[in-house]
Design a protein around this motif. Structure first.
Motif, PDB file in Angstrom:
ATOM      1  N   ASP A 188       0.829  -1.206   0.000  1.00  0.00           N
ATOM      2  CA  ASP A 188       0.000   0.000   0.000  1.00  0.00           C
ATOM      3  C   ASP A 188       0.864   1.258   0.000  1.00  0.00           C
ATOM      4  OD1 ASP A 188      -2.562  -1.313   0.082  1.00  0.00           O
ATOM      5  OD2 ASP A 188      -2.120  -1.831   2.159  1.00  0.00           O
ATOM      6  N   ILE A 189       2.016   1.189   0.672  1.00  0.00           N
ATOM      7  CA  ILE A 189       2.937   2.324   0.664  1.00  0.00           C
ATOM      8  C   ILE A 189       3.514   2.495  -0.736  1.00  0.00           C
ATOM      9  CG2 ILE A 189       5.057   3.269   1.649  1.00  0.00           C
ATOM     10  CD1 ILE A 189       4.505   1.687   4.180  1.00  0.00           C
ATOM     11  N   ASP A 230       2.128   1.584  -3.560  1.00  0.00           N
ATOM     12  CA  ASP A 230       1.073   2.092  -4.437  1.00  0.00           C
ATOM     13  C   ASP A 230       0.851   3.587  -4.225  1.00  0.00           C
ATOM     14  OD1 ASP A 230       0.770  -0.433  -5.441  1.00  0.00           O
ATOM     15  OD2 ASP A 230      -1.029  -0.912  -4.277  1.00  0.00           O
ATOM     16  N   ALA A 231       0.938   4.031  -2.970  1.00  0.00           N
ATOM     17  CA  ALA A 231       0.733   5.448  -2.675  1.00  0.00           C
ATOM     18  C   ALA A 231       1.844   6.298  -3.295  1.00  0.00           C
ATOM     19  CB  ALA A 231       0.682   5.669  -1.168  1.00  0.00           C
ATOM     20  N   ILE A 232       3.063   5.788  -3.255  1.00  0.00           N
ATOM     21  CA  ILE A 232       4.191   6.503  -3.869  1.00  0.00           C
ATOM     22  C   ILE A 232       4.007   6.580  -5.384  1.00  0.00           C
ATOM     23  CG2 ILE A 232       6.687   6.446  -4.282  1.00  0.00           C
ATOM     24  CD1 ILE A 232       6.955   5.043  -1.546  1.00  0.00           C
ATOM     25  N   ALA A 233       3.643   5.434  -5.990  1.00  0.00           N
ATOM     26  CA  ALA A 233       3.443   5.397  -7.438  1.00  0.00           C
ATOM     27  C   ALA A 233       2.328   6.348  -7.863  1.00  0.00           C
ATOM     28  CB  ALA A 233       3.129   3.969  -7.879  1.00  0.00           C
ATOM     29  N   SER A 234       1.245   6.373  -7.104  1.00  0.00           N
ATOM     30  CA  SER A 234       0.112   7.224  -7.437  1.00  0.00           C
ATOM     31  C   SER A 234       0.440   8.704  -7.258  1.00  0.00           C
ATOM     32  CB  SER A 234      -1.092   6.843  -6.565  1.00  0.00           C
ATOM     33  OG  SER A 234      -2.188   7.692  -6.805  1.00  0.00           O
ATOM     34  N   SER A 235       1.135   9.039  -6.184  1.00  0.00           N
ATOM     35  CA  SER A 235       1.435  10.442  -5.894  1.00  0.00           C
ATOM     36  C   SER A 235       2.360  11.055  -6.933  1.00  0.00           C
ATOM     37  CB  SER A 235       2.066  10.561  -4.503  1.00  0.00           C
ATOM     38  OG  SER A 235       1.158  10.162  -3.504  1.00  0.00           O
ATOM     39  N   ALA A 282      10.867   5.989   7.696  1.00  0.00           N
ATOM     40  CA  ALA A 282       9.741   6.295   8.571  1.00  0.00           C
ATOM     41  C   ALA A 282      10.034   7.494   9.454  1.00  0.00           C
ATOM     42  CB  ALA A 282       9.416   5.077   9.437  1.00  0.00           C
ATOM     43  N   LEU A 283      11.228   8.052   9.346  1.00  0.00           N
ATOM     44  CA  LEU A 283      11.637   9.187  10.166  1.00  0.00           C
ATOM     45  C   LEU A 283      12.015  10.361   9.280  1.00  0.00           C
ATOM     46  CD1 LEU A 283      13.862   7.416  12.860  1.00  0.00           C
ATOM     47  CD2 LEU A 283      11.464   8.103  13.073  1.00  0.00           C
ATOM     48  N   ALA A 284      11.467  11.511   9.576  1.00  0.00           N
ATOM     49  CA  ALA A 284      11.803  12.723   8.827  1.00  0.00           C
ATOM     50  C   ALA A 284      13.087  13.332   9.373  1.00  0.00           C
ATOM     51  CB  ALA A 284      10.657  13.735   8.930  1.00  0.00           C
ATOM     52  N   SER A 285      13.821  14.000   8.496  1.00  0.00           N
ATOM     53  CA  SER A 285      15.080  14.652   8.859  1.00  0.00           C
ATOM     54  C   SER A 285      15.059  16.092   8.354  1.00  0.00           C
ATOM     55  CB  SER A 285      16.262  13.890   8.246  1.00  0.00           C
ATOM     56  OG  SER A 285      17.446  14.654   8.332  1.00  0.00           O
ATOM     57  N   ILE A 310       4.878  10.724   2.324  1.00  0.00           N
ATOM     58  CA  ILE A 310       3.945   9.680   1.873  1.00  0.00           C
ATOM     59  C   ILE A 310       4.113   8.418   2.707  1.00  0.00           C
ATOM     60  CG2 ILE A 310       3.305   8.200  -0.073  1.00  0.00           C
ATOM     61  CD1 ILE A 310       4.267  10.480  -1.901  1.00  0.00           C
ATOM     62  N   VAL A 311       5.356   8.053   2.959  1.00  0.00           N
ATOM     63  CA  VAL A 311       5.630   6.849   3.751  1.00  0.00           C
ATOM     64  C   VAL A 311       5.041   6.975   5.144  1.00  0.00           C
ATOM     65  CG1 VAL A 311       7.449   5.482   4.837  1.00  0.00           C
ATOM     66  CG2 VAL A 311       7.704   6.218   2.455  1.00  0.00           C
ATOM     67  N   THR A 312       5.284   8.093   5.810  1.00  0.00           N
ATOM     68  CA  THR A 312       4.820   8.253   7.197  1.00  0.00           C
ATOM     69  C   THR A 312       3.301   8.354   7.282  1.00  0.00           C
ATOM     70  OG1 THR A 312       5.247  10.641   7.020  1.00  0.00           O
ATOM     71  CG2 THR A 312       6.972   9.278   8.010  1.00  0.00           C
TER      72      THR A 312
END
Length: 435
Positions: free
Chosen positions: A247-248, A250-255, A273-276, A315-317
């Motif tokens: 699902d992650i 697919d969300a990346i591909a769609s975005s 999963a962690l922002a920098s 998108i991942v988070t």
């Protein structure tokens, strides 16, 4: 279980038994061959994997394609092992898995407990199983009780008024399991048993102490996430969530309007999963430098077809937040909360995402670690990862070969391949050796 065994290399311990395992997932189909030496040491002889075909969310959707993928994965493992196998233990992550614990007690009257009493108790426990049209994958005694007191490993020779046992029962929908079994058999392999993936992963990722004190195992597959709760040495509850690492992707591909293969690579190579703070300044290429097959520009990319890493991480988070919310709800419904002080272990291919443990620990407000297969002689580094935990666990489960109480009574619903003699041997083993 092995045929046409290759010549044993000089210095290699002689094998007295060989086990084969297949884990047919939605993302990949993997196989492993494990040997038990005369010194009772386990060693991986060979393993292999390939992209999955004909399997989605744990269900066979294309019999021919699934059969081909299984046969190909097994042949790769056989080539690496120098052994051909005739039968395998098969993992099952979907098929409507459900778990329950059945408690049964019988009157002893204060006298000394004999083998016959234990056999009678286990038969009563078998008769108490109510599958309600479902297939029983496992029915295993966890521990005994004397007059309500838990934690008795072997009651033989002790006195009690009442002798009890708690049985862990794992159910599955019959048709999907039969489809999975047929796909393996069409690949010219016998099925030793179909094993629920949460049980297999528990063998690989959890210590006996964790299973005794209480631990949750979250296995993130491609399309299914299984949440299992262990305590008192056995699996107490299981919930399957309809979502996973795909699902992650697919969300990346769609975005970004890109191919799934490109989205998968971005997730694995640059996703986190962690922002920098540096994510907004770091630009990542949609396609690797050597990939000129697709010149399409991603949505929101610069003139060099690059995107800010911050956009990918966002998108991942977002998707992980949705998944961990479902996991938290499932754990709460099964009575596993932060107040219990238990640990949560993440496994499966989705657990390989960078920063997942830290993200999940914050989201669940519980201690979190990433589960990996134990150290096994011969296990390739590429397969010593969370994504191959269930595969390694299948081999460990096969080597342990836990007793199933259904082999004791006459109404045995078969989900494993045993000959008549095997059933008798296992019954005697259950009653006289283990109990």
């Amino acid at each position: 279980m092995a045929r046409n065994a290759a010549a044993r290399p000089a210095g290699q311990a002689r094998l007295k038994k060989v086990f084969g395992a297949v884990n047919p997932g939605s993302f990949r189909v993997s196989a492993m061959i494990l040997g038990l030496t005369e010194d009772d040491e386990l060693q991986v002889l060979g393993s292999g994997h390939r992209a999955s075909q004909g399997i989605k969310r744990g269900y066979v959707t294309d019999m021919k394609a699934a059969t081909y993928a299984i046969r190909d994965a097994v042949e790769r493992a056989e080539k690496n092992a120098g052994h051909s196998i005739e039968s395998v233990w098969v993992g099952c992550a979907g098929a409507g898995l459900a778990s329950e614990v059945t408690r049964v007690e019988i009157e002893i009257g204060g006298r000394r407990i004999e083998e016959e009493d234990i056999e009678h108790l286990l038969i009563e426990a078998r008769n108490a199983i109510r599958p309600d049209g479902r297939m029983v994958l496992h029915a295993q005694p966890a521990h005994y009780m004397l007059d309500g007191a838990h934690g008795v490993a072997n009651p033989k020779g002790l006195h009690a008024d009442r002798l009890g046992v708690e049985i862990h029962v794992m159910f599955a929908d019959g048709a999907p399991v039969r489809n999975l079994t047929e796909a393996v058999q069409n690949a010219h392999l016998d099925v030793e048993a179909v094993v629920a993936a949460p049980l297999a992963s528990g063998y690989a990722c959890l210590t006996p102490e964790e299973r005794e004190l209480g631990v949750a195992l979250v296995e993130i597959g491609s399309h299914v996430t299984n949440v299992a709760v262990y305590a008192g040495g056995m699996l107490l509850g299981l919930k399957s969530l309809p979502g996973g690492s795909a699902d992650i992707t697919d969300a990346i591909a769609s975005s970004f309007g890109i191919k799934r293969s490109q989205a998968e690579r971005l997730k694995c190579v640059s996703g986190s999963a962690l922002a920098s703070p540096s994510d907004h300044r770091e630009m990542i290429a949609i396609a690797p430098p050597d990939d000129e097959a697709d010149s399409s520009v991603a949505r929101g990319a610069d003139e060099n077809n690059r995107i800010p890493r911050a956009a990918l991480v966002s998108i991942v988070t977002q998707n992980l937040s949705q998944l961990t919310t479902q996991v938290r709800k499932a754990l709460k419904e099964m009575g596993f909360t932060a107040g219990n002080g238990g640990q949560v272990v993440f496994a499966g291919g989705g657990a390989e995402l960078a920063g997942l443990a830290e993200f999940a620990q914050s989201a669940l407000a519980m201690p979190v670690r990433i589960g990996r297969p134990p150290h096994l002689t011969g296990l390739p580094e590429a397969h010593a990862t969370p994504g191959f935990a269930a595969l390694a666990g299948l081999c460990l489960y096969a080597a342990d070969d836990p007793i199933d109480i259904r082999s004791i009574g006459p109404r045995y619903q078969q989900s494993a391949r045993y000959s008549g003699g095997d059933v008798v041997v296992r019954m005697l083993r259950a009653v006289r050796e283990y109990f």
